[in-house]
Scaffold this motif. Structure first.
Motif, short mmCIF file in Angstrom:
data_model
loop_
_atom_site.label_atom_id
_atom_site.label_comp_id
_atom_site.label_asym_id
_atom_site.label_seq_id
_atom_site.Cartn_x
_atom_site.Cartn_y
_atom_site.Cartn_z
N VAL A 1 2.31 -7.07 4.09
CA VAL A 1 2.43 -5.78 3.39
C VAL A 1 2.54 -6.07 1.89
O VAL A 1 3.56 -6.60 1.43
N VAL A 2 1.49 -5.76 1.16
CA VAL A 2 1.44 -6.15 -0.26
C VAL A 2 1.74 -4.98 -1.21
O VAL A 2 1.77 -5.15 -2.42
N GLY A 3 1.96 -3.81 -0.63
CA GLY A 3 2.26 -2.68 -1.51
C GLY A 3 2.80 -1.52 -0.71
O GLY A 3 2.78 -1.52 0.53
N HIS A 4 3.28 -0.57 -1.40
CA HIS A 4 3.97 0.55 -0.78
C HIS A 4 3.77 1.75 -1.71
O HIS A 4 4.35 1.82 -2.79
N ILE A 5 2.91 2.67 -1.30
CA ILE A 5 2.61 3.78 -2.21
C ILE A 5 2.86 5.14 -1.57
O ILE A 5 2.56 5.38 -0.41
N GLY A 6 3.47 5.96 -2.37
CA GLY A 6 3.70 7.34 -1.93
C GLY A 6 2.54 8.21 -2.37
O GLY A 6 1.67 7.77 -3.13
N ALA A 7 2.55 9.44 -1.89
CA ALA A 7 1.56 10.41 -2.37
C ALA A 7 1.75 10.54 -3.87
O ALA A 7 2.88 10.65 -4.35
N GLY A 8 0.67 10.49 -4.59
CA GLY A 8 0.77 10.66 -6.04
C GLY A 8 0.73 9.35 -6.80
O GLY A 8 0.51 9.34 -8.00
N SER A 9 0.97 8.22 -6.12
CA SER A 9 0.80 6.96 -6.84
C SER A 9 -0.43 6.23 -6.29
O SER A 9 -1.01 6.63 -5.29
N VAL A 10 -0.80 5.17 -6.94
CA VAL A 10 -2.06 4.49 -6.64
C VAL A 10 -1.78 2.99 -6.55
O VAL A 10 -0.98 2.45 -7.32
N TYR A 11 -2.39 2.30 -5.59
CA TYR A 11 -2.29 0.84 -5.49
C TYR A 11 -3.38 0.27 -6.40
O TYR A 11 -4.56 0.53 -6.22
N GLU A 12 -2.94 -0.50 -7.40
CA GLU A 12 -3.88 -0.87 -8.47
C GLU A 12 -4.78 -2.06 -8.09
O GLU A 12 -5.88 -2.19 -8.61
N SER A 13 -4.29 -2.94 -7.22
CA SER A 13 -5.08 -4.14 -6.91
C SER A 13 -6.16 -3.86 -5.88
O SER A 13 -6.30 -2.73 -5.39
#
Lengths: 392, 392
Positions: A60-72
């Motif tokens: 698990v390399v990231g954790h994003i909620g509605a409204g944010s963006v995973y940049e990689s």
């Protein structure tokens, strides 16, 4: 309809637009969804890494909620924890639902174990799959309901173009009229028509301006009408239009040089309904009898308001219903019975809302339709199919 | 229902009472008609003087309009010209219609010749034949329509006792939310639920107070809710109630020491609908998903508003309709499909208002009902009879 004008457009706040008439087509100002997004809470990953043969561990390399963006960019055997509505990370092509994974930690990293084969594009809501940018979602002339409000908000309509409401003056005439707060006197009745009409105007989407009640005096009425006519789009008077000696509207129309379009209608009640044209205004002379007044408004004034508002549907909705009572007396004239419609087991029935003597105001309380009984040489029976006009 | 309060009564102007809920029974404050009166324009006379054998000449001794009274006592072979609604003179017991007489003048007196036998009490509207003084005409809990306005005016209700509207706060939560007038950003959507709910509140007869939108931050939300809770009867939040990691309502309810009545409902959409009680207030935690939010409001908040207003009918009207499309997939949960009902040839049909994927806001525009499909081990077919909830 040929001679009446249509109203202008105004911008109102979104919160004030409910129940108004949309004056322009509502268009999407972007694709919906605006980006590929997750319809569930879960993990975004590459479907090619999954298998139903053997559990696969994803970091698990990231954790994003509605409204944010995973940049990689998502690499092989990586997963991003993703919330409903959040954008799918680049590199991912599927989402697995939260309940289908087992997570565990190892060496300060989090992993999920997945025991299921996902297919390419599984659980992704694609950009534009609901609505494409520029699409017309709701056509002008539609009455704005809560669902349309949601659309207006979604597409950035902080102000909404709606049709201006027509301003309609109301004058009650009749020397027998008392005001609502006056005590009764012999031979007099309280003015009820004006207030009824004001609420009918409200229901029809117009603005009512009440100019009070007048006695049966030509000069007084003439002065009043002349002084207010420029403030309104249309003017309604009640009373003064039958053939009685004190009925003064015909004389007033003459003085005003108004063009009387019609002053008798082959129907009951409301046969004395009069409509006259004066410049670009219409003068509606409705009967002083409450039920004739009610019917006259709905059959003649309401469609003009709908047209002014450029609504899709002009006039009240018409349906076919099963008659729930006999109307055995024949009548040479078309009748519009104050009716009550109801659905029973998916079928539409209609019967009289009360005793239908035209002077009986109290049956108006339950009216939600008119039953249209065409004139002719026979009556009508329970079970007959009749046309009704819905008043809701 | 057992724990919710009912609202108070307020007096409003008659012209402001349309569409409000009557808070007391509407009673007649006098008999209607208030006196024996004429239903037609004509001549009042004594029926015993008439004959169908030979023309009888009556002397016209008076001429009264509606609102005036003939002061003398009518003698044999006298007639009083009388307008619709005017009081029957003492001594007279019948009215002949205008078109049934021939009038002529002789020795500066006016006469009418009548060639018709009238019966005792012919063409007289009797005092109290419509309504007796003290009768209940409309029961409290009824929504005021134009006919009821006419009754209120007739019986002197210059001010009308109506139920106070509940004041309901609306807060949208979610870090992904933009305001309506903000440009789009990656990963974000404009807030549509709050505006939709505000119009649903309007339609339901409540007053909406919008407190804006909050990010997914417990402390910020807690502070906001605590600061506004005393200003409202109920509070609606949208979003933050599903099982996602950023869904914060459960934690907030705990901090507020609110009693969570339920936080899951076996239905689709709207399964995460939560209702909590805090002192005498209810907190409605509706889903952030537009259609789940819409359904949650109508199924759970609307009935509470109806109860607060002491309406006769609690919740939306339910009817049986014929399904116009297949729903072939079985579903373990009860579904409330955003539907569109219509009448065709007197029969009620309902089908989906659009594609019913829960993220498709645009199908909300046409919704005028929910189609209730009970969960189970089979789907539904065109022609099946289903229950629908009307939203109009």
């Amino acid at each position: 309809m040929r001679i009446i004008k249509q109203g202008e457009t105004e911008l109102v706040e979104l919160t004030a637009s409910y129940n108004r008439v949309l004056a322009e087509d509502l268009r999407a100002d972007y694709d919906v969804p605006g980006f590929d997004r997750s319809p569930y809470d879960g993990y975004a990953l590459r479907s090619q890494d999954t298998s139903d043969q053997t559990p696969v561990f994803f970091e698990v390399v990231g954790h994003i909620g509605a409204g944010s963006v995973y940049e990689s960019y998502l690499e092989a055997k990586q997963a991003v924890r993703i919330m409903t509505g959040a954008a799918i990370p680049r590199g991912a092509d599927a989402v697995i639902m939260l309940e289908d994974v087992t997570s565990f930690a190892e060496h300060e990293k989090t992993f999920v174990s997945i025991n299921k084969k996902l297919y390419h594009h599984q659980n992704i809501s694609f950009q534009g799959e609901d609505v494409k940018k520029g699409n017309v979602l709701v056509e002008k002339g539609t009455v704005i309901n809560p669902g349309i409000i949601a659309l207006l908000a979604t597409f950035g309509y902080a102000k909404v173009p709606v049709k201006k409401k027509p301003v309609i003056g109301v004058i009650a005439t009749g020397s027998e009229l008392l005001e609502v707060d006056q005590p009764l006197e012999p031979g007099k009745i309280r003015n009820s028509n004006a207030y009824m009409i004001i609420s009918q105007l409200d229901r029809a989407g117009a603005i009512a301006t009440y100019y009070g009640q007048l006695t049966d005096d030509v000069q007084e009425s003439l002065t009043k009408i002349t002084s207010v006519i420029d403030e309104v789009d249309y003017l309604i008077t009640t009373g003064g239009v039958s053939v009685g000696d004190f009925d003064l509207l015909p004389e007033i129309y003459q003085h005003l040089e108004a063009d009387v379009l019609f002053n008798k209608v082959a129907m009951r009640p409301g046969s004395v309904t009069t409509v006259a044209k004066m410049k670009d205004k219409l003068l509606f002379g409705l009967s002083g009898n409450p039920s004739a007044c009610y019917v006259g408004f709905e059959l003649f004034t309401k469609p003009v308001i709908d047209y002014f508002l450029e609504k899709h549907e002009i006039g009240n909705e018409k349906q076919v219903a099963i008659l729930s009572e006999d109307f055995s007396k024949k009548n040479p004239f078309d009748r519009f019975i104050r009716g009550y419609y109801y659905l029973e087991d998916g079928k539409l029935y209609a019967g009289p809302a009360g005793k239908d003597k035209s002077n009986m105001v109290h049956s108006l309380a339950k009216v939600n339709c008119f039953i249209h009984l065409p004139g002719g040489d026979r009556g009508y029976k329970t079970g007959d199919r009749v046309n009704i006009h819905l008043l809701t």
